[in-house]
Scaffold this motif. Structure first.
Motif, PDB file in Angstrom:
ATOM      1  N   VAL A  67       0.851  -1.188   0.000  1.00 53.85           N
ATOM      2  CA  VAL A  67       0.000   0.000   0.000  1.00 53.85           C
ATOM      3  C   VAL A  67       0.885   1.237   0.000  1.00 53.85           C
ATOM      4  O   VAL A  67       1.846   1.332   0.777  1.00 53.85           O
ATOM      5  N   MET A  68       0.559   2.171  -0.888  1.00 60.21           N
ATOM      6  CA  MET A  68       1.296   3.430  -1.011  1.00 60.21           C
ATOM      7  C   MET A  68       0.314   4.588  -0.871  1.00 60.21           C
ATOM      8  O   MET A  68      -0.692   4.626  -1.569  1.00 60.21           O
ATOM      9  N   TYR A  69       0.629   5.495   0.023  1.00 54.25           N
ATOM     10  CA  TYR A  69      -0.163   6.708   0.212  1.00 54.25           C
ATOM     11  C   TYR A  69       0.540   7.851  -0.509  1.00 54.25           C
ATOM     12  O   TYR A  69       1.751   8.025  -0.358  1.00 54.25           O
ATOM     13  N   ASN A  70      -0.194   8.582  -1.313  1.00 54.34           N
ATOM     14  CA  ASN A  70       0.312   9.754  -2.044  1.00 54.34           C
ATOM     15  C   ASN A  70       1.533   9.437  -2.907  1.00 54.34           C
ATOM     16  O   ASN A  70       2.534  10.155  -2.871  1.00 54.34           O
ATOM     17  N   PRO A  71       1.465   8.372  -3.720  1.00 55.33           N
ATOM     18  CA  PRO A  71       2.623   8.026  -4.562  1.00 55.33           C
ATOM     19  C   PRO A  71       2.839   9.037  -5.683  1.00 55.33           C
ATOM     20  O   PRO A  71       1.887   9.606  -6.222  1.00 55.33           O
ATOM     21  N   SER A  72       4.109   9.241  -5.995  1.00 58.52           N
ATOM     22  CA  SER A  72       4.485  10.157  -7.069  1.00 58.52           C
ATOM     23  C   SER A  72       5.724   9.607  -7.767  1.00 58.52           C
ATOM     24  O   SER A  72       6.718   9.261  -7.103  1.00 58.52           O
ATOM     25  N   ILE A  73       5.673   9.517  -9.077  1.00 54.38           N
ATOM     26  CA  ILE A  73       6.827   9.044  -9.846  1.00 54.38           C
ATOM     27  C   ILE A  73       7.825  10.188  -9.952  1.00 54.38           C
ATOM     28  O   ILE A  73       7.493  11.271 -10.420  1.00 54.38           O
ATOM     29  N   VAL A  74       9.048   9.940  -9.482  1.00 52.82           N
ATOM     30  CA  VAL A  74      10.073  10.994  -9.473  1.00 52.82           C
ATOM     31  C   VAL A  74      11.206  10.728 -10.461  1.00 52.82           C
ATOM     32  O   VAL A  74      12.064  11.580 -10.662  1.00 52.82           O
ATOM     33  N   TRP A  75      11.222   9.565 -11.068  1.00 57.33           N
ATOM     34  CA  TRP A  75      12.230   9.209 -12.063  1.00 57.33           C
ATOM     35  C   TRP A  75      11.671   8.076 -12.905  1.00 57.33           C
ATOM     36  O   TRP A  75      10.920   7.227 -12.408  1.00 57.33           O
ATOM     37  N   HIS A  76      12.027   8.057 -14.190  1.00 59.67           N
ATOM     38  CA  HIS A  76      11.583   6.971 -15.058  1.00 59.67           C
ATOM     39  C   HIS A  76      12.528   6.854 -16.243  1.00 59.67           C
ATOM     40  O   HIS A  76      13.214   7.810 -16.602  1.00 59.67           O
ATOM     41  N   GLU A  77      12.532   5.637 -16.838  1.00 56.08           N
ATOM     42  CA  GLU A  77      13.286   5.431 -18.070  1.00 56.08           C
ATOM     43  C   GLU A  77      12.713   4.231 -18.811  1.00 56.08           C
ATOM     44  O   GLU A  77      12.061   3.372 -18.225  1.00 56.08           O
ATOM     45  N   GLY A  78      12.961   4.216 -20.116  1.00 57.17           N
ATOM     46  CA  GLY A  78      12.575   3.085 -20.945  1.00 57.17           C
ATOM     47  C   GLY A  78      11.103   3.045 -21.309  1.00 57.17           C
ATOM     48  O   GLY A  78      10.411   2.105 -20.930  1.00 57.17           O
ATOM     49  N   PRO A  79      10.618   4.023 -22.072  1.00 56.64           N
ATOM     50  CA  PRO A  79       9.204   3.987 -22.449  1.00 56.64           C
ATOM     51  C   PRO A  79       8.898   2.799 -23.368  1.00 56.64           C
ATOM     52  O   PRO A  79       9.747   2.365 -24.136  1.00 56.64           O
ATOM     53  N   TYR A  80       7.685   2.270 -23.241  1.00 55.32           N
ATOM     54  CA  TYR A  80       7.225   1.188 -24.122  1.00 55.32           C
ATOM     55  C   TYR A  80       5.708   1.240 -24.243  1.00 55.32           C
ATOM     56  O   TYR A  80       5.029   1.844 -23.427  1.00 55.32           O
TER      57      TYR A  80
END
Length: 137
Positions: A67-80
């Motif tokens: 369970v994650m409260y208030n999740p936010s993506i702060v980094w990403h790589e490799g779109p598909y």
């Protein structure tokens, strides 16, 4: 407590408010509901059980709800490109996702956490964060 699944696109398209410590019971219900549907579902957002609050639950590598409260993506790589289904909706739809992500969130003690995820777990997190933002794919 296992809750009923919301299937209304109108309700699912509304964005969620930030979670607080007062919402911990919703997170527990979300984990219970995901566990009850784990045979065909790898993640859920609180709006899927009728709560417009930014809480998600995804099955971890061991098949347990995280369970994650208030999740936010702060980094990403490799779109598909992929096709995703949703417990709330019939069929599948195309989506663009990231192969690897880092997420800041709060745990069930409302402590700040950061985690790195990849594969199906990362895809599920992205899908559920979309739900929190009112994005219905």
């Amino acid at each position: 407590m296992v809750r009923d699944i919301v299937r209304s696109r109108i309700l699912l398209a509304r964005s969620s408010r930030q979670a607080t410590a007062d919402d911990l019971a919703i997170g527990a219900d979300l984990a219970d509901t995901l566990a009850a549907h784990s045979d065909g579902c790898v993640g859920m957002a609180a709006n899927m059980i009728g709560e417009r609050v930014c809480i998600i639950a995804v099955l971890d590598r061991n098949g347990r709800p995280r369970v994650m409260y208030n999740p936010s993506i702060v980094w990403h790589e490799g779109p598909y490109q992929t096709e995703e289904g949703c417990l709330c909706l019939e069929g599948t739809r195309p989506a663009t996702r990231w192969r690897r992500i880092a997420v800041e969130y709060q745990d069930s003690s409302m402590r700040a956490r950061t985690g790195r995820f990849e594969g199906l777990e990362a895809e599920a997190i992205q899908h559920e964060i979309d739900h929190c933002d009112g994005v219905v794919i």
